[in-house]
Design an enzyme around this catalytic site. Structure first.
Site, PDB file in Angstrom:
ATOM      1  N   SER A   1      -6.056   6.485   1.263  1.00 43.57           N
ATOM      2  CA  SER A   1      -5.179   7.044   0.235  1.00 43.57           C
ATOM      3  C   SER A   1      -5.875   8.284  -0.300  1.00 43.57           C
ATOM      4  CB  SER A   1      -5.003   6.006  -0.876  1.00 43.57           C
ATOM      5  OG  SER A   1      -4.491   6.593  -2.051  1.00 43.57           O
TER       6      SER A   1
ATOM      7  N   TYR B   1      -8.236  -0.700  -6.469  1.00 44.72           N
ATOM      8  CA  TYR B   1      -7.589   0.076  -5.389  1.00 44.72           C
ATOM      9  C   TYR B   1      -8.457   1.274  -5.012  1.00 44.72           C
ATOM     10  CZ  TYR B   1      -3.649   2.301  -2.899  1.00 44.72           C
ATOM     11  OH  TYR B   1      -2.820   2.863  -1.947  1.00 44.72           O
TER      12      TYR B   1
HETATM   13  P1  NAD Z   1       4.770  -1.705   1.191  1.00 45.73           P
HETATM   14  O1  NAD Z   1       4.702  -2.621   0.023  1.00 45.73           O
HETATM   15  O2  NAD Z   1       6.058  -1.030   1.513  1.00 45.73           O
HETATM   16  O3  NAD Z   1       4.277  -2.453   2.506  1.00 45.73           O
HETATM   17  C1  NAD Z   1       3.113  -3.234   2.519  1.00 45.73           C
HETATM   18  C2  NAD Z   1       3.259  -4.287   3.589  1.00 45.73           C
HETATM   19  O4  NAD Z   1       2.025  -5.014   3.629  1.00 45.73           O
HETATM   20  C3  NAD Z   1       4.379  -5.308   3.294  1.00 45.73           C
HETATM   21  O5  NAD Z   1       5.188  -5.472   4.460  1.00 45.73           O
HETATM   22  C4  NAD Z   1       3.622  -6.586   2.948  1.00 45.73           C
HETATM   23  O6  NAD Z   1       4.288  -7.764   3.334  1.00 45.73           O
HETATM   24  C5  NAD Z   1       2.344  -6.389   3.762  1.00 45.73           C
HETATM   25  N1  NAD Z   1       1.235  -7.201   3.274  1.00 45.73           N
HETATM   26  C6  NAD Z   1       0.833  -7.372   1.990  1.00 45.73           C
HETATM   27  N2  NAD Z   1      -0.185  -8.247   1.941  1.00 45.73           N
HETATM   28  C7  NAD Z   1      -0.444  -8.609   3.223  1.00 45.73           C
HETATM   29  C8  NAD Z   1      -1.381  -9.487   3.820  1.00 45.73           C
HETATM   30  N3  NAD Z   1      -2.264 -10.180   3.085  1.00 45.73           N
HETATM   31  N4  NAD Z   1      -1.355  -9.625   5.155  1.00 45.73           N
HETATM   32  C9  NAD Z   1      -0.463  -8.952   5.920  1.00 45.73           C
HETATM   33  N5  NAD Z   1       0.449  -8.107   5.414  1.00 45.73           N
HETATM   34  C10 NAD Z   1       0.459  -7.956   4.062  1.00 45.73           C
HETATM   35  O7  NAD Z   1       3.604  -0.629   0.936  1.00 45.73           O
HETATM   36  P2  NAD Z   1       3.288   0.806   1.573  1.00 45.73           P
HETATM   37  O8  NAD Z   1       3.462   1.802   0.509  1.00 45.73           O
HETATM   38  O9  NAD Z   1       3.954   0.978   2.884  1.00 45.73           O
HETATM   39  O10 NAD Z   1       1.702   0.631   1.765  1.00 45.73           O
HETATM   40  C11 NAD Z   1       1.097   0.506   3.027  1.00 45.73           C
HETATM   41  C12 NAD Z   1      -0.334   1.007   2.919  1.00 45.73           C
HETATM   42  O11 NAD Z   1      -0.327   2.384   2.555  1.00 45.73           O
HETATM   43  C13 NAD Z   1      -1.184   0.281   1.864  1.00 45.73           C
HETATM   44  O12 NAD Z   1      -2.484   0.090   2.371  1.00 45.73           O
HETATM   45  C14 NAD Z   1      -1.195   1.274   0.728  1.00 45.73           C
HETATM   46  O13 NAD Z   1      -2.331   1.114  -0.091  1.00 45.73           O
HETATM   47  C15 NAD Z   1      -1.215   2.584   1.488  1.00 45.73           C
HETATM   48  N6  NAD Z   1      -0.796   3.741   0.722  1.00 45.73           N
HETATM   49  C16 NAD Z   1       0.444   3.788   0.157  1.00 45.73           C
HETATM   50  C17 NAD Z   1       0.814   4.916  -0.558  1.00 45.73           C
HETATM   51  C18 NAD Z   1       2.158   5.023  -1.196  1.00 45.73           C
HETATM   52  O14 NAD Z   1       2.322   5.938  -2.021  1.00 45.73           O
HETATM   53  N7  NAD Z   1       3.131   4.194  -0.883  1.00 45.73           N
HETATM   54  C19 NAD Z   1      -0.080   5.988  -0.683  1.00 45.73           C
HETATM   55  C20 NAD Z   1      -1.325   5.895  -0.097  1.00 45.73           C
HETATM   56  C21 NAD Z   1      -1.667   4.765   0.616  1.00 45.73           C
END
Ligand code: NAD
Length: 259
Positions: free
Chosen positions: A141, A154
């Site tokens: 991130s 985080y």
């Molecule tokens: P999201 O909530 O849309 O998707 C996350 C997915 O992870 C879900 O399908 C959930 O079921 C799954 N998950 C959660 N806990 C789990 C576990 N213990 N085992 C297996 N699967 C699990 O979130 P997103 O925004 O797509 O985030 C995905 C990644 O991107 C994360 O690591 C997040 O920190 C990172 N990220 C997101 C953003 C943002 O702005 N959305 C920015 C930077 C980084």
């Protein structure tokens, strides 16, 4: 195509960024393994990829459960005999001022992001080493590089993933295995939609101000990063042909963080 015949495990791929990466990889010829908590949700995403002409498989995997991770990777090996790409992407967000975090919340977040990256990588590496090639990608991130209030575990976890990727880059080099980190800015997935009202409440400002004055304040153009932007970077890391691109972290954030 760029990823023809390759098998890519993407954790957390039933939703958001992981799902977009799985779709992108499948569109470039890979078998996309949708690894997520809930098998029905993973299978639903896999079914949509297949309906669009791609190759995909759903796997139930809690990335904090050692046995479940090992069983999921073993199921992929049984089905396809190879794992070429791992995207450790599953993640959650919990926002509080540090002094209000419970230890249980701290451990839960660290377990999904950090233990999950370790367990999934450890399960895949022997297969990659045997094949003499592989690409490990961690979902970092901007918070791998920068801090924000309310996000102590985080920010800590996302910084830690860069260290882990650098170790894998060094240990994996002799086996043709690369490791890199993608560092997105804010992307409007369920993870972020949930944070908007939570941050508004914690900071005492409107939801509109959370978007404009917190999330997108430092971007060059006031724009959210998209899931497709992140998937393009994943494709670059996954398909890069040599060890020249390893141990790196690439920020995709509309200029929020410049390095
Ligand atoms: P999201 O909530 O849309 O998707 C996350 C997915 O992870 C879900 O399908 C959930 O079921 C799954 N998950 C959660 N806990 C789990 C576990 N213990 N085992 C297996 N699967 C699990 O979130 P997103 O925004 O797509 O985030 C995905 C990644 O991107 C994360 O690591 C997040 O920190 C990172 N990220 C997101 C953003 C943002 O702005 N959305 C920015 C930077 C980084």
């Amino acid at each position: 195509m760029k990823l023809d015949n390759q098998v890519a495990i993407v954790t957390g791929a039933a939703s958001g960024i992981g799902r977009a990466i799985a779709e992108k990889f499948a569109a470039h010829g890979a078998v996309a393994v949708i690894a997520d908590l809930n098998l029905d949700a993973a299978n639903a995403t896999a079914a949509e990829i297949k309906a669009a002409g791609g190759k995909a498989m759903g796997v139930a995997m809690d990335v904090t459960d050692e046995a479940a991770v090992n069983a999921g990777v073993a199921a992929v090996m049984a089905a396809y005999g190879r794992v070429d790409i791992l995207v450790s992407n599953a993640g959650i967000q919990i926002v509080h001022p540090l002094e209000e975090f419970t230890y249980a919340e701290w451990k839960k977040l660290m377990a999904i992001h950090v233990d999950g990256a370790f367990l999934t990588t450890r399960a895949c590496l022997p297969h990659m080493y045997k094949a003499g090639r592989g690409s490990v990608i961690f979902m970092g991130s901007v918070h791998s590089k920068e801090a924000s209030v309310l996000k102590a575990p985080y920010v800590t976890a996302k910084h830690g993933l860069i260290g882990l990727a650098k170790v894998i880059a060094k240990e994996g080099a002799a086996h043709g295995v690369r490791a890199n980190v993608i560092c997105p800015g804010f992307v409007r997935t369920p993870l972020v939609e949930k944070q908007i009202p939570e941050q508004a409440q914690a900071l005492g400002i409107s939801e509109q101000d959370v978007i404009k004055k917190v999330m997108l304040k430092e971007t060059v153009d006031g724009e959210f990063t998209t899931v497709d932007d992140v998937a393009e970077v994943a494709l670059l890391f996954a398909g890069f042909p040599t060890n020249a691109l390893t141990g790196q972290s690439l920020v995709v954030s509309h200029g929020w963080f410049m390095q």
